[in-house]
Design a protein around this motif. Structure first.
Motif, mmCIF file in Angstrom:
data_model
loop_
_atom_site.group_PDB
_atom_site.id
_atom_site.type_symbol
_atom_site.label_atom_id
_atom_site.label_comp_id
_atom_site.label_asym_id
_atom_site.label_seq_id
_atom_site.Cartn_x
_atom_site.Cartn_y
_atom_site.Cartn_z
ATOM 1 N N PHE A 24 -19.085 4.000 4.094
ATOM 2 C CA PHE A 24 -20.357 3.689 3.907
ATOM 3 C C PHE A 24 -20.768 3.091 2.484
ATOM 4 C CE2 PHE A 24 -20.252 8.168 3.235
ATOM 5 C CZ PHE A 24 -20.723 8.213 1.981
ATOM 6 N N VAL A 25 -21.759 2.181 2.445
ATOM 7 C CA VAL A 25 -21.982 1.729 1.040
ATOM 8 C C VAL A 25 -22.805 2.402 0.146
ATOM 9 C CG1 VAL A 25 -23.217 -0.602 0.057
ATOM 10 C CG2 VAL A 25 -22.013 -0.664 1.972
ATOM 11 N N ILE A 26 -21.993 2.575 -1.130
ATOM 12 C CA ILE A 26 -22.766 3.281 -2.275
ATOM 13 C C ILE A 26 -23.433 2.048 -2.979
ATOM 14 C CG2 ILE A 26 -22.415 4.937 -4.146
ATOM 15 C CD1 ILE A 26 -20.068 6.120 -2.588
ATOM 16 N N ASP A 27 -22.622 1.240 -3.681
ATOM 17 C CA ASP A 27 -23.363 -0.050 -4.557
ATOM 18 C C ASP A 27 -22.297 -1.039 -4.105
ATOM 19 O OD1 ASP A 27 -25.053 -1.119 -6.706
ATOM 20 O OD2 ASP A 27 -22.905 -0.952 -7.612
ATOM 21 N N THR A 28 -23.169 -2.326 -4.134
ATOM 22 C CA THR A 28 -22.604 -3.553 -4.011
ATOM 23 C C THR A 28 -23.039 -4.467 -4.824
ATOM 24 O OG1 THR A 28 -23.777 -4.043 -2.042
ATOM 25 C CG2 THR A 28 -21.543 -3.458 -1.643
ATOM 26 N N TYR A 47 -23.944 15.127 -3.237
ATOM 27 C CA TYR A 47 -22.699 14.451 -4.002
ATOM 28 C C TYR A 47 -23.373 13.827 -5.148
ATOM 29 C CZ TYR A 47 -19.766 15.869 -0.064
ATOM 30 O OH TYR A 47 -19.391 16.893 1.023
ATOM 31 N N LEU A 48 -22.836 13.753 -6.484
ATOM 32 C CA LEU A 48 -23.267 12.941 -7.382
ATOM 33 C C LEU A 48 -22.083 11.992 -7.541
ATOM 34 C CD1 LEU A 48 -25.664 12.226 -9.274
ATOM 35 C CD2 LEU A 48 -24.198 13.276 -11.290
ATOM 36 N N VAL A 49 -22.359 10.671 -7.448
ATOM 37 C CA VAL A 49 -21.056 9.997 -7.799
ATOM 38 C C VAL A 49 -21.557 8.836 -8.949
ATOM 39 C CG1 VAL A 49 -19.864 7.817 -6.877
ATOM 40 C CG2 VAL A 49 -20.668 9.840 -5.409
ATOM 41 N N CYS A 64 -25.200 6.099 -11.351
ATOM 42 C CA CYS A 64 -24.953 7.238 -10.448
ATOM 43 C C CYS A 64 -25.851 7.140 -9.145
ATOM 44 C CB CYS A 64 -25.094 8.520 -11.227
ATOM 45 S SG CYS A 64 -26.736 9.176 -11.656
ATOM 46 N N VAL A 65 -25.558 7.753 -8.211
ATOM 47 C CA VAL A 65 -26.237 7.907 -7.175
ATOM 48 C C VAL A 65 -26.174 9.261 -6.625
ATOM 49 C CG1 VAL A 65 -26.503 5.478 -6.304
ATOM 50 C CG2 VAL A 65 -24.714 6.890 -5.415
ATOM 51 N N ARG A 66 -27.091 9.835 -5.920
ATOM 52 C CA ARG A 66 -26.728 11.041 -5.136
ATOM 53 C C ARG A 66 -26.745 10.714 -3.711
ATOM 54 N NH1 ARG A 66 -32.244 13.567 -5.563
ATOM 55 N NH2 ARG A 66 -32.728 11.427 -5.893
ATOM 56 N N ILE A 67 -25.813 11.440 -3.103
ATOM 57 C CA ILE A 67 -25.518 11.168 -1.520
ATOM 58 C C ILE A 67 -25.586 12.731 -0.986
ATOM 59 C CG2 ILE A 67 -23.516 10.412 0.043
ATOM 60 C CD1 ILE A 67 -22.525 8.807 -2.279
ATOM 61 N N SER A 68 -26.257 12.804 0.290
ATOM 62 C CA SER A 68 -26.603 13.885 1.071
ATOM 63 C C SER A 68 -25.189 14.206 1.799
ATOM 64 C CB SER A 68 -27.724 13.710 2.073
ATOM 65 O OG SER A 68 -27.354 12.822 3.093
ATOM 66 N N THR A 69 -24.952 15.395 2.276
ATOM 67 C CA THR A 69 -23.770 15.843 3.020
ATOM 68 C C THR A 69 -23.576 15.027 4.290
ATOM 69 O OG1 THR A 69 -24.928 17.762 4.052
ATOM 70 C CG2 THR A 69 -23.934 18.253 2.046
ATOM 71 N N SER A 70 -24.812 14.531 5.001
ATOM 72 C CA SER A 70 -24.685 13.615 5.943
ATOM 73 C C SER A 70 -24.301 12.293 5.758
ATOM 74 C CB SER A 70 -26.055 13.538 6.692
ATOM 75 O OG SER A 70 -27.055 12.951 5.891
ATOM 76 N N THR A 72 -25.859 10.003 3.708
ATOM 77 C CA THR A 72 -26.727 9.181 3.444
ATOM 78 C C THR A 72 -27.095 8.916 1.780
ATOM 79 O OG1 THR A 72 -27.999 10.080 5.314
ATOM 80 C CG2 THR A 72 -29.474 8.781 3.593
ATOM 81 N N VAL A 73 -27.015 7.821 1.366
ATOM 82 C CA VAL A 73 -27.319 7.570 -0.191
ATOM 83 C C VAL A 73 -28.755 7.675 -0.298
ATOM 84 C CG1 VAL A 73 -27.070 5.705 -2.045
ATOM 85 C CG2 VAL A 73 -25.232 5.989 -0.085
ATOM 86 N N ILE A 74 -29.039 8.856 -0.972
ATOM 87 C CA ILE A 74 -30.603 9.186 -1.469
ATOM 88 C C ILE A 74 -31.056 7.968 -2.556
ATOM 89 C CG2 ILE A 74 -31.906 10.879 -2.550
ATOM 90 C CD1 ILE A 74 -29.694 12.917 -1.860
ATOM 91 N N ASP A 75 -30.562 7.611 -3.390
ATOM 92 C CA ASP A 75 -30.805 6.734 -4.412
ATOM 93 C C ASP A 75 -30.499 5.409 -4.206
ATOM 94 O OD1 ASP A 75 -31.811 8.844 -6.375
ATOM 95 O OD2 ASP A 75 -29.630 9.297 -6.237
ATOM 96 N N THR A 76 -31.279 4.533 -3.406
ATOM 97 C CA THR A 76 -30.926 3.188 -2.857
ATOM 98 C C THR A 76 -30.626 2.158 -4.148
ATOM 99 O OG1 THR A 76 -33.345 2.764 -2.452
ATOM 100 C CG2 THR A 76 -31.845 3.294 -0.880
ATOM 101 N N ILE A 77 -31.447 2.504 -5.098
ATOM 102 C CA ILE A 77 -31.398 1.935 -6.339
ATOM 103 C C ILE A 77 -30.455 2.883 -7.444
ATOM 104 C CG2 ILE A 77 -32.789 0.837 -8.425
ATOM 105 C CD1 ILE A 77 -35.029 0.137 -6.650
ATOM 106 N N PRO A 78 -29.196 2.374 -8.001
ATOM 107 C CA PRO A 78 -28.577 3.045 -8.665
ATOM 108 C C PRO A 78 -29.296 3.841 -9.988
ATOM 109 C CG PRO A 78 -27.232 1.243 -7.845
ATOM 110 C CD PRO A 78 -28.577 0.997 -7.655
#
Length: 346
Positions: A24-28, A47-49, A64-70, A72-78
Motif C-alpha cells: 500500500f502507498v505511504i508516499d509517492t 506505526y510511525l514511519v 513521517c506518517v502514522r499508519i493504523s494496524t489495518s 490505513t495511512v492516517i496522515d494522507t499529507i505527510p
C-alpha cells in the motif's frame, strides 16, 4: 536520471503471511536523486514511519506518517518534522510511552552543499501527529561530522548514539541522554579507542539495559595483522573494559577509503605530508573505462590539519547515481598521484 519515487508498506502476520501482497502507498510525492532512508516504530496502536527524501543537495527534509494496524495511512499529507536548509538523512525513532522521538543527521549548519558539517537533530511527535519541537532540538553540534544516529528509550530518558569525527583523525561513537520533555541532560563518549568506529545501533533489553553495537577497526587480532572491521558492543550503563584498538595513521602522501565496498557513501581520507608544498589538490573518481565521474577540487589541503577528508555519495558531477561496480579514486597534487579502487554497491 531523475524520477519520482515512493514509500510503500505491507503488513506481515506472525506466521509469516503477507497481508498486503500488493503493498500500500505511504508516499509517492518525492522527487529524488538518492535512495530513500526510512525508519519505523510501532507504539500506541499505530506505526510511525519516517523517511528522508530530497530533490537536490539544497533541499531535504524528514517526513513521517502514522499508519493504523489495518494498514490505513492516517496522515494522507505527510508530516514535515524537520526544518532548515540542506540535507537531512538517516531518521530513527523511539517512543517513551507518551510521545515519539525522531532523530536524524542534519546539514543545516553546513557551509556548502558538501558535507563539511553534519549535526544530530531531533524532535518529538505526539500520538496525534503534532510536531512538538518545531524548531528542532540540536543534540550534537561538535565540529566535523556527526551521522548515523540511533535512538532508544531506556525507561526514563532517551539515549541517542551516533558516529562522530570531532577528533579529526578518526570516527568515534558518542551519545547523549535527553529527557521526555526534550531537554538534553548530558553527552558522553561511548567508544573512542584508536581507529574508526562506525554506524552504532542501540536496543533496549531486560531491566531497561541498553546494548550499543558498532563497527570498529582493528589492525591486529591476537598479535597477527588483520586490518579489518569487527563488530563491537558495550552495555549502558557501561560495564567491563573496552577493547583497545589501533588504526591506520595517514602519513606523508597517503589515501584511505572507508567503507569499501560501500553503499550510500564512503569517506575518502587523505594526507599530503609536510614535505609536499602547495595548497591545491583534487580527489577524482573514474569508472573502469577511464571516464571522469566525480571531482572534488580542494584548496588549502595542508593548512592547519595534515589529514583531510571528503565524502562520495555515489553520484557523478551532475548529481546522478552511478551504476554499481568498480571505480578508481585518485588523489592528485601537482606531479603526485595516488590511486585506490572503490567498489560501489547498490
Amino acid at each position: 536520471w531523475l524520477a519520482y519515487s515512493g514509500i510503500y508498506g505491507a503488513r506481515v502476520s506472525q506466521s509469516g503471511v503477507v497481508l498486503d501482497p500488493g503493498g500500500f502507498v505511504i508516499d509517492t510525492t518525492s522527487y529524488f536523486l538518492f535512495n530513500h532512508q526510512t525508519s519505523i516504530k510501532y507504539a500506541a496502536d499505530v506505526y510511525l514511519v519516517a523517511w528522508s527524501p530530497y530533490d537536490s543537495w539544497n533541499h531535504g527534509y524528514i517526513y513521517c506518517v502514522r499508519i493504523s494496524t489495518s494498514g490505513t495511512v492516517i496522515d494522507t499529507i505527510p508530516i514535515q518534522i524537520s526544518n532548515g536548509q540542506y540535507r537531512k538523512f538517516s531518521p530513527t525513532i523511539a517512543f517513551d510511552g507518551t510521545n515519539f522521538f525522531a532523530v536524524w543527521a542534519d546539514m543545516r549548519h553546513s557551509a556548502s552543499l558538501y558535507e563539511d558539517s553534519i549535526d544530530i537533530y531531533g524532535a518529538r511527535i505526539s500520538q496525534s501527529g503534532i510536531v512538538l519541537d518545531t524548531a528542532n532540538i540540536r543534540i550534537s553540534q561538535a565540529s566535523g561530522y556527526q551521522a548515523c544516529p540511533s535512538v532508544e528509550f531506556d525507561g526514563t530518558d532517551y539515549l541517542v548514539v551516533w558516529e562522530d569525527s570531532r577528533s579529526d583523525s578518526s570516527y568515534d561513537i558518542y551519545g547523549a541522554k535527553i529527557n521526555s520533555s526534550g531537554t538534553i541532560i548530558n553527552t558522553y563518549q561511548i567508544a573512542v579507542q584508536p581507529g574508526h568506529q562506525f554506524e552504532p545501533r542501540i536496543a533496549r533489553g531486560n531491566n531497561d539495559q541498553i546494548l550499543i553495537t558498532y563497527s570498529g577497526w582493528t589492525d591486529s587480532i591476537n598479535a597477527h595483522p588483520a586490518h579489518v572491521m569487527r563488530i563491537c558492543g558495550t552495555f549502558y550503563p557501561f560495564v567491563g573494559i573496552k577493547e583497545n584498538q589501533q588504526s591506520k595513521v595517514l602519513t606523508q602522501f597517503d589515501l584511505n577509503i572507508f567503507p569499501n565496498p560501500c553503499r550510500r557513501r564512503t569517506k575518502i581520507e587523505f594526507s599530503l605530508g609536510k614535505e609536499i608544498s602547495g595548497t591545491k589538490c583534487s580527489i577524482e573518481i573514474f569508472d573502469i573505462t577511464g571516464r571522469l565521474v566525480r571531482i572534488f577540487s580542494i584548496n588549502q589541503c595542508n593548512q592547519d590539519k595534515s589529514v583531510k577528508s571528503v565524502y562520495w555519495d555515489g553520484t557523478d558531477n551532475q548529481g546522478r547515481i552511478v551504476s554499481a561496480g568498480m571505480y578508481f579514486c585518485q588523489l592528485k597534487h601537482n606531479m603526485y598521484t595516488l590511486s585506490q579502487k572503490i567498489v560501489f554497491l547498490k
